[in-house]
Design a protein around this motif. Structure first.
Motif, PDB file in Angstrom:
ATOM      1  N   THR A  97       1.402  -1.157  -0.259  1.00 43.11           N
ATOM      2  CA  THR A  97      -0.003   0.352   0.541  1.00 43.11           C
ATOM      3  C   THR A  97       0.632   0.960   0.180  1.00 43.11           C
ATOM      4  OG1 THR A  97      -1.868  -0.988   1.409  1.00 43.11           O
ATOM      5  CG2 THR A  97      -1.864   1.022   1.229  1.00 43.11           C
ATOM      6  N   SER A  98       2.199   1.206   0.722  1.00 41.40           N
ATOM      7  CA  SER A  98       2.529   2.702   1.011  1.00 41.40           C
ATOM      8  C   SER A  98       4.024   2.884   0.026  1.00 41.40           C
ATOM      9  CB  SER A  98       3.305   2.511   2.862  1.00 41.40           C
ATOM     10  OG  SER A  98       4.491   1.590   2.605  1.00 41.40           O
ATOM     11  N   THR A  99       4.127   1.772  -0.679  1.00 39.25           N
ATOM     12  CA  THR A  99       5.287   1.536  -1.698  1.00 39.25           C
ATOM     13  C   THR A  99       5.113   2.871  -2.900  1.00 39.25           C
ATOM     14  OG1 THR A  99       5.412   0.022  -1.798  1.00 39.25           O
ATOM     15  CG2 THR A  99       7.085   0.055  -0.106  1.00 39.25           C
ATOM     16  N   ASP A 100       6.729   3.656  -3.080  1.00 35.77           N
ATOM     17  CA  ASP A 100       5.645   4.505  -4.100  1.00 35.77           C
ATOM     18  C   ASP A 100       5.450   3.600  -5.905  1.00 35.77           C
ATOM     19  OD1 ASP A 100       6.070   7.249  -3.858  1.00 35.77           O
ATOM     20  OD2 ASP A 100       8.473   6.637  -4.004  1.00 35.77           O
ATOM     21  N   ARG A 101       5.921   2.205  -5.869  1.00 39.02           N
ATOM     22  CA  ARG A 101       6.139   1.074  -6.815  1.00 39.02           C
ATOM     23  C   ARG A 101       6.056  -0.769  -5.644  1.00 39.02           C
ATOM     24  NH1 ARG A 101      10.326   0.938 -11.776  1.00 39.02           N
ATOM     25  NH2 ARG A 101       9.054  -0.895 -11.658  1.00 39.02           N
ATOM     26  N   THR A 102       5.206  -1.365  -6.737  1.00 39.29           N
ATOM     27  CA  THR A 102       4.985  -2.335  -5.723  1.00 39.29           C
ATOM     28  C   THR A 102       6.336  -3.235  -6.414  1.00 39.29           C
ATOM     29  OG1 THR A 102       4.378  -3.530  -7.742  1.00 39.29           O
ATOM     30  CG2 THR A 102       3.141  -2.490  -5.508  1.00 39.29           C
ATOM     31  N   THR A 103       7.898  -2.868  -6.567  1.00 37.70           N
ATOM     32  CA  THR A 103       9.040  -4.226  -6.859  1.00 37.70           C
ATOM     33  C   THR A 103       9.623  -4.681  -5.322  1.00 37.70           C
ATOM     34  OG1 THR A 103      10.479  -2.133  -6.501  1.00 37.70           O
ATOM     35  CG2 THR A 103       9.688  -1.859  -8.294  1.00 37.70           C
ATOM     36  N   VAL A 104      10.401  -5.357  -6.077  1.00 36.98           N
ATOM     37  CA  VAL A 104      10.201  -6.678  -4.755  1.00 36.98           C
ATOM     38  C   VAL A 104      11.591  -5.608  -4.098  1.00 36.98           C
ATOM     39  CG1 VAL A 104      11.821  -8.283  -4.201  1.00 36.98           C
ATOM     40  CG2 VAL A 104      10.254  -8.534  -5.527  1.00 36.98           C
ATOM     41  N   GLY A 105      12.560  -4.875  -4.576  1.00 32.92           N
ATOM     42  CA  GLY A 105      13.000  -4.521  -4.071  1.00 32.92           C
ATOM     43  C   GLY A 105      12.939  -3.021  -3.362  1.00 32.92           C
ATOM     44  N   ALA A 106      11.492  -2.189  -3.804  1.00 34.85           N
ATOM     45  CA  ALA A 106      10.550  -1.635  -2.487  1.00 34.85           C
ATOM     46  C   ALA A 106      10.120  -2.202  -1.405  1.00 34.85           C
ATOM     47  CB  ALA A 106      10.005  -0.677  -3.689  1.00 34.85           C
ATOM     48  N   LEU A 107       9.352  -3.006  -1.499  1.00 31.37           N
ATOM     49  CA  LEU A 107       8.792  -4.016  -1.036  1.00 31.37           C
ATOM     50  C   LEU A 107       9.389  -4.474   0.702  1.00 31.37           C
ATOM     51  CD1 LEU A 107       6.103  -5.785  -2.907  1.00 31.37           C
ATOM     52  CD2 LEU A 107       6.055  -3.548  -1.810  1.00 31.37           C
ATOM     53  N   ALA A 108      10.554  -4.793   0.106  1.00 37.75           N
ATOM     54  CA  ALA A 108      12.082  -5.358   1.588  1.00 37.75           C
ATOM     55  C   ALA A 108      12.341  -3.891   1.609  1.00 37.75           C
ATOM     56  CB  ALA A 108      13.021  -6.505   0.311  1.00 37.75           C
ATOM     57  N   ARG A 109      12.471  -3.044   1.137  1.00 36.47           N
ATOM     58  CA  ARG A 109      12.960  -2.170   2.331  1.00 36.47           C
ATOM     59  C   ARG A 109      11.530  -1.645   3.171  1.00 36.47           C
ATOM     60  NH1 ARG A 109      15.297  -1.085  -3.122  1.00 36.47           N
ATOM     61  NH2 ARG A 109      13.840   0.823  -3.538  1.00 36.47           N
ATOM     62  N   ALA A 110      10.997  -1.520   2.421  1.00 36.94           N
ATOM     63  CA  ALA A 110       9.630  -0.513   3.392  1.00 36.94           C
ATOM     64  C   ALA A 110       9.488  -1.890   4.340  1.00 36.94           C
ATOM     65  CB  ALA A 110       8.194  -0.760   2.785  1.00 36.94           C
ATOM     66  N   ILE A 111       9.881  -2.908   4.435  1.00 40.99           N
ATOM     67  CA  ILE A 111       9.636  -4.173   5.488  1.00 40.99           C
ATOM     68  C   ILE A 111      10.767  -4.002   6.393  1.00 40.99           C
ATOM     69  CG2 ILE A 111       9.490  -6.341   6.290  1.00 40.99           C
ATOM     70  CD1 ILE A 111       7.563  -6.967   3.284  1.00 40.99           C
ATOM     71  N   ARG A 112      12.037  -3.784   5.560  1.00 42.75           N
ATOM     72  CA  ARG A 112      13.497  -3.791   6.871  1.00 42.75           C
ATOM     73  C   ARG A 112      13.241  -2.609   8.096  1.00 42.75           C
ATOM     74  NH1 ARG A 112      16.967  -3.165   3.231  1.00 42.75           N
ATOM     75  NH2 ARG A 112      17.102  -1.159   2.871  1.00 42.75           N
ATOM     76  N   GLN A 113      12.986  -1.224   6.898  1.00 43.83           N
ATOM     77  CA  GLN A 113      12.975  -0.017   7.716  1.00 43.83           C
ATOM     78  C   GLN A 113      11.666   0.085   8.898  1.00 43.83           C
ATOM     79  OE1 GLN A 113      11.610   3.168   4.538  1.00 43.83           O
ATOM     80  NE2 GLN A 113      13.936   2.904   4.075  1.00 43.83           N
ATOM     81  N   GLU A 114      10.915  -0.858   8.329  1.00 46.42           N
ATOM     82  CA  GLU A 114       9.728  -1.349   9.773  1.00 46.42           C
ATOM     83  C   GLU A 114      10.157  -1.847  11.050  1.00 46.42           C
ATOM     84  OE1 GLU A 114       6.136  -1.562  12.328  1.00 46.42           O
ATOM     85  OE2 GLU A 114       6.653  -0.588  10.316  1.00 46.42           O
ATOM     86  N   GLN A 115      10.726  -2.959  10.417  1.00 52.80           N
ATOM     87  CA  GLN A 115      11.544  -4.040  10.830  1.00 52.80           C
ATOM     88  C   GLN A 115      12.505  -3.336  12.436  1.00 52.80           C
ATOM     89  OE1 GLN A 115      10.435  -7.197  11.642  1.00 52.80           O
ATOM     90  NE2 GLN A 115       9.987  -8.762   9.896  1.00 52.80           N
ATOM     91  N   GLU A 116      13.447  -2.441  12.084  1.00 53.90           N
ATOM     92  CA  GLU A 116      14.235  -1.757  12.801  1.00 53.90           C
ATOM     93  C   GLU A 116      13.679  -0.573  13.305  1.00 53.90           C
ATOM     94  OE1 GLU A 116      15.995   0.900   9.519  1.00 53.90           O
ATOM     95  OE2 GLU A 116      17.522  -1.394   8.869  1.00 53.90           O
ATOM     96  N   THR A 117      12.494  -0.267  13.747  1.00 51.49           N
ATOM     97  CA  THR A 117      11.890  -0.434  14.758  1.00 51.49           C
ATOM     98  C   THR A 117      11.254  -1.221  15.885  1.00 51.49           C
ATOM     99  OG1 THR A 117       9.558  -0.292  13.992  1.00 51.49           O
ATOM    100  CG2 THR A 117      10.701   1.920  13.352  1.00 51.49           C
ATOM    101  N   LEU A 118      11.489  -2.103  15.763  1.00 54.42           N
ATOM    102  CA  LEU A 118      11.420  -3.457  16.799  1.00 54.42           C
ATOM    103  C   LEU A 118      12.342  -3.648  17.632  1.00 54.42           C
ATOM    104  CD1 LEU A 118       8.839  -4.831  14.410  1.00 54.42           C
ATOM    105  CD2 LEU A 118       7.679  -3.355  15.836  1.00 54.42           C
ATOM    106  N   ASP A 119      12.426  -3.938  19.135  1.00 56.71           N
ATOM    107  CA  ASP A 119      12.937  -4.595  19.472  1.00 56.71           C
ATOM    108  C   ASP A 119      13.427  -5.571  19.727  1.00 56.71           C
ATOM    109  OD1 ASP A 119      12.667  -2.313  20.819  1.00 56.71           O
ATOM    110  OD2 ASP A 119      11.095  -2.493  22.355  1.00 56.71           O
ATOM    111  N   ASN A 120      12.256  -6.356  19.137  1.00 60.22           N
ATOM    112  CA  ASN A 120      13.033  -7.993  19.089  1.00 60.22           C
ATOM    113  C   ASN A 120      11.823  -8.316  17.845  1.00 60.22           C
ATOM    114  OD1 ASN A 120      13.070 -10.512  19.231  1.00 60.22           O
ATOM    115  ND2 ASN A 120      11.077 -10.657  19.816  1.00 60.22           N
ATOM    116  N   PRO A 121      12.444  -7.860  16.273  1.00 62.00           N
ATOM    117  CA  PRO A 121      11.823  -8.042  15.252  1.00 62.00           C
ATOM    118  C   PRO A 121      11.094  -9.796  14.461  1.00 62.00           C
ATOM    119  CG  PRO A 121      14.261  -7.293  13.930  1.00 62.00           C
ATOM    120  CD  PRO A 121      14.007  -7.258  15.917  1.00 62.00           C
ATOM    121  N   GLN A 122      10.906  -9.962  13.619  1.00 62.62           N
ATOM    122  CA  GLN A 122      10.502 -11.193  13.208  1.00 62.62           C
ATOM    123  C   GLN A 122      11.587 -11.096  11.630  1.00 62.62           C
ATOM    124  OE1 GLN A 122       6.806 -13.248  13.518  1.00 62.62           O
ATOM    125  NE2 GLN A 122       7.318 -13.386  11.334  1.00 62.62           N
ATOM    126  N   SER A 123      12.346 -12.204  11.977  1.00 70.29           N
ATOM    127  CA  SER A 123      13.001 -12.757  10.509  1.00 70.29           C
ATOM    128  C   SER A 123      12.012 -12.980   9.251  1.00 70.29           C
ATOM    129  CB  SER A 123      14.201 -13.285  10.747  1.00 70.29           C
ATOM    130  OG  SER A 123      14.835 -13.048  11.713  1.00 70.29           O
TER     131      SER A 123
END
Length: 737
Positions: free
Chosen positions: A338-364
């Protein structure tokens, strides 16, 4: 979901009755089934244990319709009742399917092309849906296969066979099943757990059958994305199964069952077996030479059941006491789509990674793909990845790192590869000159830094093409990196008030003055702040009280702009409390041991969160200064191969970074020729920069080397967690050489 699998494990361990009736007594005397009879018993009770979804498999390769418009299609499975026979249901999978469907439709997919199964997701229902999907799929389509819920390894698949007792499928790997009769069944796992079609059994979709579905779709020319939000999803290894049936990588593999049947008709003693030693299993279809791409999103690591994302439900503005539950990986994927400018795998991976970085215990999680730049939502693609349609750039030569240029303009030339002839080509909004049958040429002016190039073309066959890339013109990089005003705040606390119980320091005031001078003269920082047309205040505080610091930070938040950058340098006492787990700066009116008189790191973090400035760097030279960096992720090195471009990207993103003189440890006052060791290293680094620009992480590298050679301190650099860091970095720009 985690609690569920803990309960399921307890059930399997204790034979507690729940749904499926279990034997509470040892099995009565009964004739032991033969090997093939055991296999038949498992086949009867577990729908989908062995067979593929297609028998026989569809034809190997299909003709591509070049005029077909690529379409997004989906088969989304949420088996929330997969373990209902065990007395458990999962609330998340049904929500996952609805959310993902909504996200895909929002990005352009048609709801009529998405098959969602969240009620009665049995093996037969999945099979029927898969057949319909394959029938509708055409060359160039993008197909998303998503599974939410649970998964079972052969060890996890447990059934009660009445008087024969309770058994796991894994028990037969070497005992009841011979290699010939059972190994192909076990090798097909793990299994996606589906809703049961009978009260004493289990429905599943094996990894082998899922891979076969992927093969059929790819052979039709579709780009396939598999998303697995099930327990231990990385164990499915879809990409390895696909590689094994790729004739371009491996010779055709014979079936395990077929190999075993050759010359294995006798037992270990050489005695002829009374029953067939094996029966042929199905053969996986080979990948066609011209097949679609493959992407796999593994939402959970090996041995991990996966987490849930829970959100409180409100009614009339008040909490209703209920929760909306999603699979964590499914929720993250839907959010990224929903949030990325494009739905490429790279864009999705970066968006999820950025979200994971905000967590104390992210899920791999893990993305595996052979098409990182292809949008998984076909309707949102900026360029269709069909070989017939392409804008080819002949000059300049493009590579992954982009192109660096030293002149303020460039001529771009290329060709349009399409079914029709180009009618027009537009480069950055201006018509290009057409050359020959399909060529074009355009001269483009450049500005310092990264220049985005967008090329549109249309043909006489009503084809639309697009190509985007970047060019980097070094030029005067200072202008690109030095937007907005640059403010320096200095808080130098050296002389603590009498009766405070806190010893005075020797160097903070001198350190602050020296750093302020360099920052003004070499880097163009301002040390005064204009609050209005008539009022301005000094940003250099010597021996500041608690109130002084609060007022200064408040004025800073009021007056700076979103394009501005701020450096805050603190030199003085620092403290750490084991009771609160918090680090503190000590104003000069602090009282030893009284935390209420200290300036705690959380207050500083909250101030930085509210500060409008785009980039903020805190440099803290105090004991326990590393507490501001606690929980922050380490910063990656700057790409030396394309350094200035990397610096511009870092400065364009909001950043909140701290360089600390040490970790959670005391630091030295003095020892640096009239300055602290850390301040001396900082002064030297700022006085002799290499190049016209450098990042905070590059500055830290110099400080670390200089300080650790003289003391036991270990300077650190990290994002400040909770302060609004969005992935950038602070970039220093030399204004006076």
């Amino acid at each position: 979901m985690l609690l569920f699998f803990a309960a399921l494990f307890a059930w399997a361990s204790t034979s507690a009755t729940a749904g499926i009736k279990l034997s509470d007594t040892p099995p009565a005397e009964a004739q032991e089934p033969t090997k093939l009879e055991w296999l038949d018993l498992w086949r009867q009770r577990v729908a989908g244990l062995e067979p593929p979804l297609f028998a026989p498999a569809p034809q190997l390769e299909y003709e591509c319709d070049t005029e077909h418009t690529p379409t997004t299609r989906g088969l989304l499975i949420g088996a929330g009742k997969a373990f209902s026979n065990y007395g458990f249901t999962l609330p998340g999978p049904a929500n996952d399917i609805q959310l993902l469907t909504s996200a895909m439709v929002l990005r352009g997919a048609s709801p009529s092309n998405i098959i969602g199964l969240s009620e009665n997701a049995t093996y037969d229902a999945v099979k029927d849906a898969a057949l319909a999907l394959v029938d509708e799929t055409s060359c160039g389509d993008s197909v998303v296969l998503h599974f939410s819920g649970g998964a079972l390894s052969p060890h996890d698949l447990v059934l009660d066979f009445g008087t024969l007792g309770q058994h796991r499928l894994s028990e037969f790997s070497a005992s009841q099943f011979t290699i010939e009769t059972g190994a192909h069944v076990l090798a097909g796992g793990p299994f996606v757990a589906l809703d049961p079609s009978r009260p004493d059994g289990q429905d599943v979709l094996s990894a082998a059958a899922l891979s076969e579905l992927v093969t059929i779709l790819r052979n039709k020319g579709a780009d396939v994305t598999v998303s697995l939000d099930v327990s231990s999803s990385m164990a499915f290894r879809i990409e390895q199964r696909q590689a094994a049936i790729d004739p371009l990588q491996f010779r055709k593999l014979k079936l395990l069952g077929e190999q075993a049947c050759l010359g294995r008709q006798r037992d270990a003693q050489g005695k002829q077996l009374a029953e067939p030693a094996c029966e042929p299993s199905w053969s996986p279809t080979n990948l066609a030479p011209h097949r679609g791409s493959l992407t796999v999103f593994y939402g959970t690591p090996l041995g991990n059941p996966g987490r849930e994302a829970k959100f409180a439900i409100k009614q009339g503005g008040k909490l209703a006491g209920d929760e909306q539950v999603y699979g964590y990986a499914s929720y993250q994927l839907a959010t990224a789509i929903t949030s990325t400018d494009r739905t490429t795998v790279g864009a999705l991976a970066r968006a999820i990674r950025q979200e994971q970085e905000t967590l104390d215990n992210p899920q791999s999680h893990s993305f595996v793909t052979n098409a990182p730049d292809l949008d998984i939502i076909a309707e949102g693609r900026s360029e269709l990845n069909l070989q017939q349609n392409e804008i080819i750039i002949d000059s300049p030569s493009l590579d992954r790192a982009g192109v660096k240029l030293r002149t303020p303009q460039i001529t771009i030339s290329g060709r349009i590869q399409a079914l029709g002839q180009p009618l027009n080509v537009v480069v950055n909004g201006k018509l290009a000159q057409l050359e020959g049958d399909s060529g074009f040429r355009a001269t483009v002016p450049l500005t310092a830094g990264v220049n985005g190039i967008t090329i549109f073309a249309s043909t006489d066959r009503n084809e639309a093409l697009r190509r985007d890339f970047e060019l980097f013109y070094e030029g005067d990089i200072r202008g690109a990196l030095n937007a907005g005003k640059r403010y320096l705040v200095v808080i130098a606390n050296q002389d603590y008030q009498r009766g405070s119980g806190i010893t005075n320091l020797q160097t903070p005031v001198g350190d602050g003055k020296a750093i302020a001078q360099i920052m003004r003269d070499r880097y163009g920082f301002e040390t005064t702040l204009r609050l209005d047309q008539e009022t301005q205040r000094d940003l250099v505080l010597e021996n500041a009280t608690y109130r002084d610091i609060q007022l200064l930070l408040g004025d800073l938040s009021y007056a700076v702009d979103e394009t501005d950058t701020v450096v805050i340098f603190y030199a003085g006492h620092g403290e750490y409390s084991d009771t609160t787990g918090t680090g503190y700066w000590l104003p000069v009116d602090a009282r030893a041991g009284r935390l209420v008189t200290y300036l705690d790191s959380k207050m500083i973090t909250d101030t930085l969160q509210l500060l409008p400035a785009k980039n903020v760097l805190v440099i803290s030279d105090s004991c326990y200064s590393g507490m501001l960096a606690r929980g922050g992720a380490q910063l990656d090195p700057v790409d030396d191969a394309d350094r200035l471009r990397a610096l511009q990207r870092l400065s364009d993103q909001r950043s909140r970074v701290v360089i600390s003189s040490g970790g959670n440890e005391p630091v030295a006052d003095g020892g640096g020729d009239g300055h602290s060791v850390f301040a001396r290293a900082l002064i030297n680094a700022l006085s002799g920069p290499e190049g016209v620009a450098f990042s905070a992480r590059e500055l830290h590298a110099k400080l670390f080397n200089a300080v650790t050679l003289q003391t036991d301190q270990s300077p650190d650099v990290r994002p400040i967690r909770g302060a609004g860091h969005d992935g950038g970095d602070f970039v220093f720009v030399v204004t006076q050489d």
